[in-house]
Motif scaffolding. Structure first.
Motif, PDB file in Angstrom:
ATOM      1  N   PHE A   1       0.713  -1.230   0.120  1.00  0.00           N
ATOM      2  CA  PHE A   1      -0.049   0.025  -0.220  1.00  0.00           C
ATOM      3  C   PHE A   1       0.832   1.101   0.106  1.00  0.00           C
ATOM      4  CE2 PHE A   1      -2.309  -3.378   1.964  1.00  0.00           C
ATOM      5  CZ  PHE A   1      -3.560  -3.357   1.277  1.00  0.00           C
TER       6      PHE A   1
ATOM      7  N   TYR B   1      -3.169   0.384  -3.625  1.00  0.00           N
ATOM      8  CA  TYR B   1      -2.680  -0.921  -3.491  1.00  0.00           C
ATOM      9  C   TYR B   1      -2.087  -1.594  -4.859  1.00  0.00           C
ATOM     10  CZ  TYR B   1      -2.803  -5.924  -2.313  1.00  0.00           C
ATOM     11  OH  TYR B   1      -2.369  -7.404  -2.026  1.00  0.00           O
TER      12      TYR B   1
ATOM     13  N   ARG C   1      -6.490  -4.489   5.518  1.00  0.00           N
ATOM     14  CA  ARG C   1      -5.944  -3.111   5.405  1.00  0.00           C
ATOM     15  C   ARG C   1      -7.202  -2.309   5.432  1.00  0.00           C
ATOM     16  NH1 ARG C   1      -2.016   0.303   6.938  1.00  0.00           N
ATOM     17  NH2 ARG C   1      -1.929   2.124   5.721  1.00  0.00           N
TER      18      ARG C   1
ATOM     19  N   GLU D   1      -4.541   6.460  -1.007  1.00  0.00           N
ATOM     20  CA  GLU D   1      -3.464   5.231  -0.727  1.00  0.00           C
ATOM     21  C   GLU D   1      -3.942   4.272  -1.896  1.00  0.00           C
ATOM     22  OE1 GLU D   1      -2.970   4.240   3.033  1.00  0.00           O
ATOM     23  OE2 GLU D   1      -3.720   2.052   2.611  1.00  0.00           O
TER      24      GLU D   1
END
Length: 704
Positions: free
Chosen positions: A12, A33, A550, A31
């Motif tokens: 991430f 991934y 997450r 953010e």
């Protein structure tokens, strides 16, 4: 971007502070991934996975079973037996090279051994000793399969697996032990069967050369018992899949593997030291018959899977593609076709190498067995049939696709001038091409039917009937045409292999390959190994639970999380949402763009990603879900509605899909120096309408 969680394989990332605005639309904290290293990685690893492509396709076919209980069970078991036949064919291909071509055919010719010191040292040795030594080649090939299947791919090394917990949806179980509890037992079963195939190949010459002693009978009966035991274990309704019976199934599978390894050791010892009467025949006795048995069995299993999938096909009202519910036989047919191509080309390329500088290699003793010539002609006929069918489908559907595209561009761009009329025609053609995705299944069905017939016709090799002679006698085809087609089929196989090699090399390295070839690769490697234990490892076993954990961590830290997913990432997002706990879901929203959820996954995987599963995802997150799609996209599309129409299930899903006009405008004069591009399957993140969708969902989260 800098890493904030995870590692380089699946991590991430957030924008670095001090390098411009680190926030996105409406002030949301960005953010991302990055998981592309899980299915691809280095070029060498990607190329190694290329050789496992038939195993991957067969494994994916098992997950395409229909919802119907009986039909779904038949497809599931049929795909598992097809996976076992692929392992048998893999072993037989190495047996053909090492024992049939080298130990028997090449050793009988002085010209074949000339200049080959790595092989000529076996000249003068008894046939049994030559066979025993060269049998170590297929043994090494089987051992390589074991390494490929048992390597650490389940959790990808440093990843910490989540606690074992059950989920109420099959798609949500991806990444948990409930989805692939029997992969170790499955690998043991395939290893036992692979060694048993080698044992039968080694026993066939001695069986045909000397009298049938008690030991011969015991070895043959024991080997056949091992094969039957492996088949029965795969046919048990809840054998390998049942976690409660994993210990018992593992014990039986381990016993079969131990027995198979013991038989192999005994047979190799008897061949090397205990036999003097092995026949010095022109080829490995019984090998052609073994290849025919595998081909005919694969054709019968493909027909069984196809009939079961057709009977259990979901016929709910609504717009469906012709491939709906038929993904299992199509992917299984592609898997068998690729495996047959690999085995045939492997034997023929080695034969060409051994027959160097010889004018008529087809008539030489070192030519492969006749069934492989039948598969070359069958492959030529299959490709020819698919091409003819494709041309017919293109011509027939052209007018309808053009008419639908005309109505779309007329709605989007009602007024044009002379300068934009040509651009409008280009947009119409792009939409018409994108609509061909729903019609491509007709080509695959034609290929599947012809491939099944071709595998069945290999039985004519048992009576030493050449394809040219059989075609002339049965269909009155010119022998020259059949001979040329057989040779051309070999070239097509080689071209296919080279094409796959190039595609595997550039997949995830070049944008064009990543968009189209990577889509197939992502689809195949997303599913756990349940039908073929030697398929590439399932990257979703890490990516799905990692993304879910997450998101949970961010919510528990007080954040509201908006998941934005493009293309195959939307499948990961949906599977991850199905793993979230109830206290996390009220703070989750989802935006998808270029999503193949309806166009591919709902049609190919009806039991795992059907409309009911997608509605369950929407219900869980309170329908805080927006899906952006374009008519020019050949992969992504609408999920719940088409052009804003109501799907009949609920009024809430009608607010999910948002169609984006593509391109945004035909005329760029006064705004840009080039025409507005047709975006197709490209991400929507640079589109203002994507920003509006993100802001809409962000406001809903804040209000909630």
């Amino acid at each position: 971007m800098h890493l904030v969680a995870g590692d380089k394989k699946g991590g991430f990332y957030r924008p670095r502070t001090g390098y411009g605005d680190s926030r996105g639309a409406c002030g949301v904290l960005l953010e991302t991934y990055r998981w592309s290293e899980l299915p691809s990685g280095a070029a060498a690893r990607t190329l190694s996975l290329l050789f496992l492509l038939p195993f991957m396709l067969c494994n994916a076919a098992a997950w395409m079973r229909p919802k119907a209980r009986i039909s779904g069970a038949i497809v599931w078991i049929g795909c598992r037996l097809l996976g076992l036949s692929l392992t048998a064919l893999y072993v037989l291909s190495f047996v053909g090279v090492a024992l049939d071509l080298l130990a028997y055919k090449c050793m009988s010719r002085s010209g074949c051994l000339s200049g080959r010191t790595w092989l000529s040292w076996l000249v003068g040795q008894p046939v049994g000793l030559r066979v025993a030594l060269l049998a170590l080649v297929p043994v090494a090939a089987i051992w390589a399969l074991w390494l490929a299947g048992s390597r650490c791919g389940h959790w990808y090394g440093t990843f910490i697996p989540p606690p074992d917990q059950a989920t109420d949806t099959a798609l949500g179980a991806i990444g948990t032990r409930h989805a692939s509890s029997g992969v170790d037992q499955l690998r043991t079963i395939h290893m036992a069967a692979g060694l048993a195939v080698l044992d039968l190949s080694l026993l066939a010459p001695s069986w045909s050369a000397v009298g049938h002693g008690v030991l011969d009978i015991l070895l043959v009966v024991g080997t056949l018992t091992i094969v039957v035991g492996c088949v029965l274990l795969l046919c048990l309704p809840r054998g390998v899949d049942d976690p409660t019976g994993a210990a018992a199934v593992g014990a039986v599978a381990g016993a079969l593997l131990a027995a198979s390894a013991g038989v192999t050791a005994v047979v190799l010892g008897l061949a090397a030291f205990g036999r003097t009467g092995w026949p010095a025949a022109a080829g490995l006795p019984g090998y052609a018959e073994a290849v025919v048995v595998v081909f005919v069995a694969q054709g019968a299993l493909l027909a069984l899977v196809g009939i079961a999938a057709l009977v259990g096909r979901d016929r709910q009202p609504g717009r469906q593609t012709t491939i709906s519910g038929l993904g299992a036989p199509l992917f299984a047919g592609l898997a068998v076709g690729l495996a047959v191509c690999f085995a045939t080309e492997f034997n023929y390329r080695v034969s060409d190498y051994l027959d160097r500088d010889m004018p008529t290699p087809d008539m030489l003793p070192t030519s492969p067995v006749l069934p492989y010539k039948w598969t070359m002609f069958g492959f030529f006929v299959s490709i020819l049939g698919a091409l003819v069918t494709g041309a017919v489908v293109v011509l027939i559907s052209h007018r309808q696709r053009r008419r639908e595209a005309d109505s779309i561009v007329a709605w989007d761009f009602p007024s044009v001038d002379e300068q934009t009329a040509r651009r409008r025609d280009m947009v119409r053609d792009a939409i018409a091409r994108a609509q061909f995705t729903e019609r491509i299944s007709t080509l695959a069905m034609t290929y599947l039917c012809v491939a099944i017939l071709s595998l069945g016709f290999t039985a004519l090799a048992l009576v030493e009937l050449q394809p040219a002679v059989a075609a002339q006698d049965l269909a009155h085809l010119p022998t020259d045409f059949v001979s040329a087609g057989t040779q051309f089929g070999s070239y097509l196989m080689a071209l296919l292999f080279v094409g796959l090699l190039i595609g595997g090399l550039f997949a995830y390295q070049t944008l064009a390959f990543r968009r189209y070839i990577g889509m197939l690769w992502d689809l195949g490697m997303f599913w756990p190994r349940v039908a073929q234990p030697f398929a590439p490892p399932c990257y979703a076993e890490r990516a799905v639970p990692e993304l879910a954990r997450r998101v949970t961590l961010l919510v528990e830290q007080g954040h509201r999380v908006l998941i934005a997913a493009h293309s195959h990432g939307s499948v990961l997002a949906v599977a991850s949402i199905l793993q979230l706990e109830s206290h996390v879901l009220p703070r989750i929203a989802l935006v998808t763009h270029g999503s193949p959820l309806r166009r591919f996954y709902s049609t190919l995987f009806p039991a795992y990603a059907g409309a009911d599963v997608l509605h369950e995802v929407g219900n869980r997150i309170g329908w805080r879900w927006l899906n952006l799609w374009r008519d020019t996209d050949p992969i992504g599309g609408w999920i719940f509605t088409l052009n804003g129409s109501h799907d009949g299930a609920s009024r809430r899903p009608s607010t999910v899909d948002r169609r984006l006009r593509d391109p945004q405008d035909l005329d760029a004069r006064g705004h840009d120096t080039v025409w507005p591009p047709v975006r197709g399957h490209r991400p929507c993140v640079t589109d203002d309408r994507y920003v509006d969708a993100v802001c809409d969902l962000a406001d809903r989260l804040r209000a909630g």
